[in-house]
Design a protein around this motif. Structure first.
Motif, PDB file in Angstrom:
ATOM      1  N   ALA A   1      13.709 -21.648  28.570  1.00 31.87           N
ATOM      2  CA  ALA A   1      13.137 -22.481  27.518  1.00 31.87           C
ATOM      3  C   ALA A   1      11.781 -22.986  27.983  1.00 31.87           C
ATOM      4  O   ALA A   1      11.551 -23.187  29.185  1.00 31.87           O
ATOM      5  N   ASN A   2      10.861 -23.164  27.017  1.00 27.44           N
ATOM      6  CA  ASN A   2       9.504 -23.625  27.312  1.00 27.44           C
ATOM      7  C   ASN A   2       9.082 -24.661  26.285  1.00 27.44           C
ATOM      8  O   ASN A   2       9.435 -24.551  25.104  1.00 27.44           O
ATOM      9  N   VAL A   3       8.316 -25.639  26.713  1.00 27.17           N
ATOM     10  CA  VAL A   3       7.726 -26.623  25.811  1.00 27.17           C
ATOM     11  C   VAL A   3       6.291 -26.871  26.257  1.00 27.17           C
ATOM     12  O   VAL A   3       5.981 -26.813  27.447  1.00 27.17           O
TER      13      VAL A   3
ATOM     14  N   HIS B   1      -4.975 -12.507  -2.028  1.00 27.07           N
ATOM     15  CA  HIS B   1      -5.141 -13.444  -0.927  1.00 27.07           C
ATOM     16  C   HIS B   1      -4.950 -12.717   0.400  1.00 27.07           C
ATOM     17  O   HIS B   1      -4.204 -11.745   0.493  1.00 27.07           O
ATOM     18  N   LYS B   2      -5.594 -13.221   1.411  1.00 28.33           N
ATOM     19  CA  LYS B   2      -5.441 -12.676   2.755  1.00 28.33           C
ATOM     20  C   LYS B   2      -5.488 -13.829   3.750  1.00 28.33           C
ATOM     21  O   LYS B   2      -6.358 -14.689   3.666  1.00 28.33           O
ATOM     22  N   VAL B   3      -4.550 -13.846   4.674  1.00 29.46           N
ATOM     23  CA  VAL B   3      -4.513 -14.888   5.685  1.00 29.46           C
ATOM     24  C   VAL B   3      -4.507 -14.237   7.066  1.00 29.46           C
ATOM     25  O   VAL B   3      -3.885 -13.194   7.280  1.00 29.46           O
ATOM     26  N   ARG B   4      -5.248 -14.840   7.992  1.00 32.02           N
ATOM     27  CA  ARG B   4      -5.238 -14.439   9.402  1.00 32.02           C
ATOM     28  C   ARG B   4      -4.883 -15.671  10.234  1.00 32.02           C
ATOM     29  O   ARG B   4      -5.420 -16.755   9.996  1.00 32.02           O
ATOM     30  N   ILE B   5      -3.990 -15.471  11.191  1.00 30.64           N
ATOM     31  CA  ILE B   5      -3.542 -16.578  12.021  1.00 30.64           C
ATOM     32  C   ILE B   5      -3.747 -16.219  13.493  1.00 30.64           C
ATOM     33  O   ILE B   5      -3.302 -15.166  13.948  1.00 30.64           O
ATOM     34  N   HIS B   6      -4.417 -17.089  14.233  1.00 32.15           N
ATOM     35  CA  HIS B   6      -4.578 -16.943  15.674  1.00 32.15           C
ATOM     36  C   HIS B   6      -3.931 -18.160  16.340  1.00 32.15           C
ATOM     37  O   HIS B   6      -4.272 -19.304  16.009  1.00 32.15           O
ATOM     38  N   THR B   7      -3.018 -17.921  17.263  1.00 32.87           N
ATOM     39  CA  THR B   7      -2.310 -19.022  17.909  1.00 32.87           C
ATOM     40  C   THR B   7      -2.367 -18.864  19.423  1.00 32.87           C
ATOM     41  O   THR B   7      -2.002 -17.805  19.961  1.00 32.87           O
ATOM     42  N   PHE B   8      -2.833 -19.919  20.122  1.00 34.69           N
ATOM     43  CA  PHE B   8      -2.831 -19.978  21.581  1.00 34.69           C
ATOM     44  C   PHE B   8      -1.830 -21.040  22.014  1.00 34.69           C
ATOM     45  O   PHE B   8      -1.755 -22.108  21.398  1.00 34.69           O
ATOM     46  N   SER B   9      -1.085 -20.765  23.071  1.00 33.95           N
ATOM     47  CA  SER B   9      -0.104 -21.731  23.554  1.00 33.95           C
ATOM     48  C   SER B   9      -0.094 -21.775  25.075  1.00 33.95           C
ATOM     49  O   SER B   9      -0.384 -20.769  25.745  1.00 33.95           O
ATOM     50  N   LEU B  10       0.238 -22.942  25.618  1.00 36.61           N
ATOM     51  CA  LEU B  10       0.405 -23.135  27.057  1.00 36.61           C
ATOM     52  C   LEU B  10       1.670 -23.954  27.236  1.00 36.61           C
ATOM     53  O   LEU B  10       1.745 -25.107  26.811  1.00 36.61           O
ATOM     54  N   MET B  11       2.685 -23.348  27.908  1.00 40.24           N
ATOM     55  CA  MET B  11       3.992 -23.982  27.964  1.00 40.24           C
ATOM     56  C   MET B  11       4.625 -23.846  29.351  1.00 40.24           C
ATOM     57  O   MET B  11       4.896 -22.722  29.791  1.00 40.24           O
ATOM     58  N   PRO B  12       4.854 -24.944  30.064  1.00 51.13           N
ATOM     59  CA  PRO B  12       5.726 -24.894  31.238  1.00 51.13           C
ATOM     60  C   PRO B  12       7.172 -24.723  30.797  1.00 51.13           C
ATOM     61  O   PRO B  12       7.521 -25.045  29.649  1.00 51.13           O
ATOM     62  N   GLY B  13       8.030 -24.213  31.705  1.00 50.72           N
ATOM     63  CA  GLY B  13       9.405 -23.961  31.308  1.00 50.72           C
ATOM     64  C   GLY B  13      10.351 -23.826  32.483  1.00 50.72           C
ATOM     65  O   GLY B  13       9.985 -23.974  33.656  1.00 50.72           O
ATOM     66  N   TYR B  14      11.595 -23.515  32.155  1.00 51.53           N
ATOM     67  CA  TYR B  14      12.678 -23.357  33.133  1.00 51.53           C
ATOM     68  C   TYR B  14      13.453 -22.094  32.779  1.00 51.53           C
ATOM     69  O   TYR B  14      13.640 -21.779  31.591  1.00 51.53           O
TER      70      TYR B  14
END
Length: 224
Positions: A132-134, A103-116
């Motif tokens: 911290a960011n959410v 088996h082979k898995v590829r993961i691509h993750t994009f995120s946009l997070m405002p924070g303090y």
């Protein structure tokens, strides 16, 4: 008496005291460019008990607005990429009739997070910070399977490949140190904990049942 100069009728000129130049204004804006490595990334499976942890590398760009010398609000755009291969057999699969497969898995993750972020100086050049960011994330999973003698009615098949994506809630927390190279340039290193709730499905089976990771992040900060 005749040799003495006369000042009658002359104007007295008073020189004003010199006014100090105003201090240069300091822009509250800054930008950071970071890179990270995360481990303990998700346990991946599709309908059967076939788990594997996946390491992830990636980068981010963060806009920073400093409220004062200690507090700042941030906006971070990040990208992570992970890939892993593994093999399973009868014992791993736990299903009668399944032969060994890869088996082979590829993961691509994009995120946009405002924070303090909160920063506290230790000395002239060194400071520590916590933040911290959410926000939101999009996770895209591509899973390939190569095997022999698998049940065709099962969700897995020979040379089967599936590519699905999903949106979810994203979060992160970090703690680190920063070193000022110049007044406008610094470098930083931090521990961070990240995660998201995006869980793509295919044929009714989720690609994973958790996605969170411990990691290290390092980069440079530029003040305007």
């Amino acid at each position: 008496m005749l040799a003495l100069p006369t000042f009658a009728g002359q104007k007295v000129i008073v020189q004003p005291a010199p006014v100090p130049a105003p201090a240069p204004t300091v822009s509250p804006w800054a930008v950071e460019i970071g890179a990270f490595y995360a481990w303990n990334q998700p346990h991946v499976y599709r309908g059967i008990d076939c788990h594997k942890q996946v390491g992830t590398i990636g980068g981010d760009i963060t806009g920073v607005y400093n409220l004062d010398e200690h507090q700042a609000v941030t906006l971070r755009f990040g990208y992570g990429w992970g890939s892993e291969k593994w093999a399973t057999g009868y014992e791993d699969m736990g299903v009668e009739g399944w032969n060994a497969s890869s088996h082979k898995v590829r993961i691509h993750t994009f995120s946009l997070m405002p924070g303090y972020r909160y920063t506290q100086p230790l000395c002239d050049k060194v400071s520590w910070f916590v933040g911290a960011n959410v926000g939101v994330a999009n996770a895209s999973y591509k899973l390939s399977n190569y095997g022999e003698g698998v049940y065709m009615e099962a969700p897995w098949s020979e040379k089967y490949s599936s590519h699905k994506s999903d949106w979810g809630f994203a979060y992160s927390a970090e703690a680190g140190v920063r070193y000022a190279l110049t007044e406008q340039l610094d470098v930083f290193a931090a521990y961070q904990f990240t995660g998201n709730t995006a869980t793509p499905k295919d044929h009714g089976y989720r690609f994973l049942h958790r996605q969170y990771a411990h990691g290290v992040r390092a980069g440079v900060g530029i003040k305007f």
